[in-house]
Design a protein around this motif. Structure first.
Motif, PDB file in Angstrom:
ATOM      1  N   GLY A 164       0.815  -1.217   0.000  1.00  0.00           N
ATOM      2  CA  GLY A 164       0.000   0.000   0.000  1.00  0.00           C
ATOM      3  C   GLY A 164       0.843   1.258   0.000  1.00  0.00           C
ATOM      4  N   HIS A 165       2.121   1.075   0.324  1.00  0.00           N
ATOM      5  CA  HIS A 165       2.982   2.256   0.447  1.00  0.00           C
ATOM      6  C   HIS A 165       3.746   2.539  -0.837  1.00  0.00           C
ATOM      7  N   LEU A 166       3.062   2.398  -1.954  1.00  0.00           N
ATOM      8  CA  LEU A 166       3.625   2.852  -3.231  1.00  0.00           C
ATOM      9  C   LEU A 166       3.705   4.374  -3.174  1.00  0.00           C
ATOM     10  N   VAL A 174       2.420  13.310   4.482  1.00  0.00           N
ATOM     11  CA  VAL A 174       3.323  12.440   5.233  1.00  0.00           C
ATOM     12  C   VAL A 174       2.559  11.210   5.701  1.00  0.00           C
ATOM     13  N   CYS A 175       3.090  10.050   5.384  1.00  0.00           N
ATOM     14  CA  CYS A 175       2.448   8.785   5.762  1.00  0.00           C
ATOM     15  C   CYS A 175       3.029   8.311   7.102  1.00  0.00           C
ATOM     16  N   TYR A 176       2.269   7.487   7.819  1.00  0.00           N
ATOM     17  CA  TYR A 176       2.771   6.979   9.111  1.00  0.00           C
ATOM     18  C   TYR A 176       3.993   6.093   8.946  1.00  0.00           C
ATOM     19  N   CYS A 177       4.239   5.620   7.716  1.00  0.00           N
ATOM     20  CA  CYS A 177       5.405   4.756   7.492  1.00  0.00           C
ATOM     21  C   CYS A 177       6.688   5.583   7.403  1.00  0.00           C
ATOM     22  N   GLY A 178       6.528   6.909   7.331  1.00  0.00           N
ATOM     23  CA  GLY A 178       7.707   7.767   7.309  1.00  0.00           C
ATOM     24  C   GLY A 178       7.973   8.396   5.950  1.00  0.00           C
ATOM     25  N   GLY A 181       3.811  11.059   0.155  1.00  0.00           N
ATOM     26  CA  GLY A 181       3.148  10.740  -1.117  1.00  0.00           C
ATOM     27  C   GLY A 181       2.742   9.290  -1.284  1.00  0.00           C
ATOM     28  N   CYS A 182       2.564   8.562  -0.158  1.00  0.00           N
ATOM     29  CA  CYS A 182       2.162   7.146  -0.246  1.00  0.00           C
ATOM     30  C   CYS A 182       0.710   7.005  -0.711  1.00  0.00           C
ATOM     31  N   LEU A 183       0.464   5.986  -1.525  1.00  0.00           N
ATOM     32  CA  LEU A 183      -0.902   5.684  -1.950  1.00  0.00           C
ATOM     33  C   LEU A 183      -1.820   5.502  -0.730  1.00  0.00           C
TER      34      LEU A 183
HETATM   35 ZN   LIG Z   1       3.479   4.912   3.669  1.00  0.00          ZN
END
Ligand SMILES: [Zn+2]
Length: 305
Positions: A164-166, A174-178, A181-183
């Protein structure tokens, strides 16, 4: 001979525990408990009580339960230890959950990521029946992803569900994964709200609930501002789907989760029939889940098929 397993779907607010007929895909009995997020002992007591009740039902029919499958919101190792739930169920992290269930209830226990078991449920009992390469995207509070090939989950790598983190945009989301621009951060329910906020939705419609559902409903009534939010959302989702088609070459893509319900009238706009056109025999179909809330229970139980 009937084949039964227990499937447990740990949700954000509710945990569903079902007794599943693995042959027919019927949930024969179900218990629902609030998801206890603080007290590990209480969490185990709640699901333990439900497991005992479902075991009682199976025993009254003279049928043995194959095992207990659990879909966990996070990373799970093949040895039945939960690695991380991103802090959602802290007590469960680094915890040998499968061993504990096995010892307490005398039944084998298997764990897997929640989005992956949803995909297994869809592939075996839902829209995926009759398809060989089934990709399931769950659009809810996050973006869950699971891929099933010939009725089996694609590998058991603990991190295999991170697709999911494309990175699909260069904006500063900002995504929680760091990453940015994550999907996932754009096509989850939070993504709908992010787009809405950027387009000024809350100040235009302070009287409406600030939810993805309200925005999709408004779009259906012809609200042009809701239409703009949904159009931008769909642009991100379509980019993601195009990338997944190239990466997985699924013959079926199933969209599930609460946000997917809002796409009912626009599904054709997400589907690029020209993808992979270099391969004459390739064809992919895009559908909405019909199992909805039961997919997680069915897929967790199906770890014992
Ligand atoms: Zn992400």
């Amino acid at each position: 001979m009937k084949s039964l397993a227990i499937g447990i779907d740990i949700g954000g607010t509710r945990t569903k525990i079902g007794l599943v007929n693995l042959t027919t895909g019927q949930v024969e009995a179900m218990r629902v408990a609030p998801t206890e997020t603080e007290d590990g002992g209480r969490f185990l007591d709640e699901i333990g009580q439900a497991i005992r009740q479902l075991k009682g039902i199976a025993a009254s029919e003279g049928v043995t339960i194959n095992g207990v499958g659990i879909g966990v919101p996070g990373f799970v190792f093949t040895n039945g230890v939960v690695d991380s739930t991103y802090g959602f169920l802290k007590f469960m992290e680094d915890y040998p959950l499968a061993d504990f269930i096995q010892q307490q209830h005398g039944l084998p226990c298997l764990l897997d990521n929640d989005a992956r078991v949803v995909a297994l449920g869809e592939a075996l009992y839902g829209q995926g029946r009759g398809h060989n390469r089934v990709l399931v995207l769950t659009l809810g509070t996050g973006l869950g992803i699971g891929f099933v090939v010939n009725k089996k989950l694609d590998g058991r790598l603990p991190y295999g569900h991170m697709g999911g983190h494309l990175t699909i945009t260069t904006n500063d989301t900002v995504c929680y994964c760091g990453k940015t621009g994550c999907l996932e951060s754009l096509v989850s329910s939070g993504g709908v709200l992010l787009i809405a906020d950027r387009l000024g939705w809350p100040s235009r419609y302070p009287e409406l609930p600030r939810t993805a559902e309200a925005i999709f409903t408004q779009k259906q009534t012809g609200n042009p501002n809701a239409g703009a939010v949904v159009a931008e959302y769909m642009q991100y989702l379509k980019t993601g789907i195009d990338n997944y088609v190239n990466l997985y070459a699924p013959d079926l893509i199933v969209l599930g989760g609460g946000v997917a319900k809002g796409l009912r009238h626009d599904l054709d706009k997400l589907h690029n029939t020209h993808l992979l056109h270099a391969y004459k025999a390739y064809k992919t179909t895009l559908v909405l889940s019909e199992l909805e809330e039961q997919a997680g229970i069915l897929g967790s139980a199906a770890l014992f098929r």
